[in-house]
Design an enzyme around this catalytic site. Structure first.
Site, PDB file in Angstrom:
ATOM      1  N   SER A 163      -9.723   1.608   2.683  1.00  0.00           N
ATOM      2  CA  SER A 163      -8.873   2.412   1.838  1.00  0.00           C
ATOM      3  C   SER A 163      -7.747   1.623   1.151  1.00  0.00           C
ATOM      4  O   SER A 163      -7.064   2.171   0.275  1.00  0.00           O
ATOM      5  CB  SER A 163      -8.224   3.536   2.653  1.00  0.00           C
ATOM      6  OG  SER A 163      -7.345   3.006   3.642  1.00  0.00           O
ATOM      7  N   LYS A 183       0.860  -1.191   0.000  1.00  0.00           N
ATOM      8  CA  LYS A 183       0.000   0.000   0.000  1.00  0.00           C
ATOM      9  C   LYS A 183       0.892   1.235   0.000  1.00  0.00           C
ATOM     10  O   LYS A 183       1.885   1.283   0.737  1.00  0.00           O
ATOM     11  CB  LYS A 183      -0.913  -0.032   1.218  1.00  0.00           C
ATOM     12  CG  LYS A 183      -1.952   1.083   1.269  1.00  0.00           C
ATOM     13  CD  LYS A 183      -2.897   0.871   2.460  1.00  0.00           C
ATOM     14  CE  LYS A 183      -3.979   1.937   2.542  1.00  0.00           C
ATOM     15  NZ  LYS A 183      -4.938   1.692   3.651  1.00  0.00           N
ATOM     16  N   SER A 202     -10.233  -0.630   6.805  1.00  0.00           N
ATOM     17  CA  SER A 202      -9.529  -0.484   5.532  1.00  0.00           C
ATOM     18  C   SER A 202      -8.835  -1.738   5.020  1.00  0.00           C
ATOM     19  O   SER A 202      -8.363  -1.759   3.883  1.00  0.00           O
ATOM     20  CB  SER A 202      -8.497   0.652   5.626  1.00  0.00           C
ATOM     21  OG  SER A 202      -9.144   1.900   5.628  1.00  0.00           O
TER      22      SER A 202
END
Lengths: 68, 421
Positions: free
Chosen positions: B139, B60, B163
């Site tokens: 996210s 990420k 997330s």
């Protein structure tokens, strides 16, 4: 009649608007108002729970000394 | 297949398919090939580091990476941001021999500015590989999509509140949110210091266990990183004792309810399932207040400079301002109540191996709609508030499909540092 919650929300929103209002549109300010109302609502939920004097924050703090 | 061959295959998939799903920010080809060549040489010499040696992965894009590779936090104002060090998770994976192939897309500022719809990243909305007209979840949107589309064998995501579990649910993969402190946060963008966790998204729970074993452990750069060894053990100890939180299906769509009830019937084949109830406490207010206060501080300079106006999602332009009104006494009250919650939840969960629930109240929402309008009613997210507020581990595994072909997930969580199985 204005309740205490509304007064607190209005007071806090006024503070936010005074500080940041010049960069936000009227529509955005209205969304910020809703956000402040949500924050006050959450705060009221927290305040409704009574805790004893000895109930401490649940966080880690340790005095620091390099290498120790 | 050799590490070099593996790297070439996944780099090609990242290049060709990554843009279709808005899953990729930066393909780290040079670093990947260096690591793959090193892995190939080491393995051929008999120096095998373990199950991740030579395996490509994606991180990420809130994890710092050295060597001039950008770390954008998914946000246009930070698209050229670089660091001269690696996040501890990236360093630990390098130590395990894994191959960093890509920095993966994410919702801007990890969703911390209050996004309400998928188009909230400078790389575009996360498109779900199962149906690109639906959202990946967020996210950790690129982490979910990249694993689902086979762009990388595994990915690292982060969760402050939902997330990891959200993209795992929407993308039909497995997402593991470790116990708070199990994995060092050093080098990861801070949204909320006492809520942020890093964890893997993989195809299976077994893979998540292997990745967690590589990234868990103490770190002198993160005082909250627990000094606890983690060794993955997939041995079963059936029969398990499972619990379902009373009212957990309130606000869920009918399809999610039916799917979860079917899953419970399967679980009852090898586990006991009992309903439990938590004491009446303001779980969501506690976690929300902690998140708001810590995010306001973490992004104070960002807020004061008005940088939010440069973000992609219109609703993120004003997102950081309301939270500047959180009072210090309310933040501290939330931290005091967190202790109360940790104790009562631990007591309620003690007789059980895990609590099970639907991972999300709804499957993947349409790519062009506000997802907060998709969730029916005003259902509370007690599971998310308790799980994240108390720092509990959770794992979301695939659990069937909607009639439209979108994946659904079920999650289970356990007490701190327990394995969730």
């Amino acid at each position: 009649m204005i309740d205490e919650s509304s007064k607190e929300s209005d007071f806090l929103f006024d503070m936010v608007r005074d500080r940041y209002g010049n960069r936000l549109s009227a529509e955005e300010l209205e969304e910020v108002r809703k956000g402040v109302e949500g924050i006050v609502k959450a705060a009221e939920a927290l305040r409704s729970v009574k805790l004893g004097n000895g109930t401490e924050p649940f966080s880690i703090f340790k005095p620091y000394r390099k290498g120790a | 297949m050799s590490p070099i061959g593996l790297a070439e295959v996944f780099l090609e998939r990242l290049e060709n398919l990554g843009p279709e799903y808005n899953a990729v920010v930066t393909i780290t080809k040079e670093r990947a090939m260096e690591q793959a060549e090193r892995a190939e040489a080491e393995i051929s010499e008999g120096n095998y580091r373990g199950p991740l040696h030579g395996i490509p992965y994606g991180a990420k894009d809130l994890l710092a990476t050295s060597g001039g590779i950008p770390t954008t936090w998914g946000a246009a104002p930070f698209r050229n941001q670089t660091f001269d060090f690696d996040a501890s998770v990236v360093a630990k994976l390098e130590e395990a021999g894994a191959v960093l192939a890509s920095k993966l897309a994410m919702v801007e500022i990890a969703g911390g500015m209050g996004y309400r719809q998928p188009n909230a990243s400078f790389t575009g909305p996360g498109k779900n590989p199962w149906n690109p007209n639906t959202w990946t979840g967020g996210s950790s949107s690129g982490s979910g999509a990249a694993v689902a589309a086979g762009l990388v064998p595994f990915a690292i995501g982060s969760e402050t509140w939902g997330s990891i579990l959200s993209p795992a649910n929407n993308c039909g993969v497995t997402g593991l949110r470790p116990t708070y402190g199990r994995v060092s946060r050093f080098g990861a963008m801070a949204l909320s210091w006492t809520l942020d966790k890093l964890g893997p998204l993989c195809l299976t729970a077994d893979d998540c266990g292997l990745v967690l074993e590589a990234i868990a452990g103490p770190d002198p750069n993160d005082q909250t990183a627990a000094d606890l060894e983690f060794t993955y053990d997939d041995g079963s100890k059936s029969p398990f004792k499972l619990a379902v939180l009373q009212g957990v299906l309130e606000g869920c769509g009918e399809a999610v309810k039916e799917n979860f009830e079917d899953a419970l019937k399967v679980l009852e084949g090898f586990a006991t399932v009992e309903e439990i109830e938590f004491p009446d406490l303001p779980y969501e207010a506690v976690t929300r207040t902690i998140l708001n206060a810590e995010a306001a501080s973490a992004f104070d300079e960002f807020t004061e400079k008005g940088t939010a106006g440069e973000l992609t999602a219109p609703e993120c332009h004003y997102g950081p301002y309301a939270r500047t009104a959180v009072l210090a006494k309310d933040y501290l009250k939330a931290l005091r109540l967190r202790g109360v919650i940790c104790r009562v939840v631990d007591e309620a969960m003690a007789p059980f191996d895990a609590v099970v629930a639907p991972s999300r109240r709804s499957p993947a929402s349409p790519i062009d709609q506000e997802f907060r309008k998709i969730v029916p009613g005003t259902a509370r997210d007690t599971m998310g508030a308790v799980g994240n507020g108390a720092g509990l581990p959770s794992i979301s595994v695939p659990n069937g499909f909607t009639p439209g072909g979108c994946p659904r997930g079920s999650s289970s969580w356990g007490g701190p540092t327990r394995r969730t199985q």
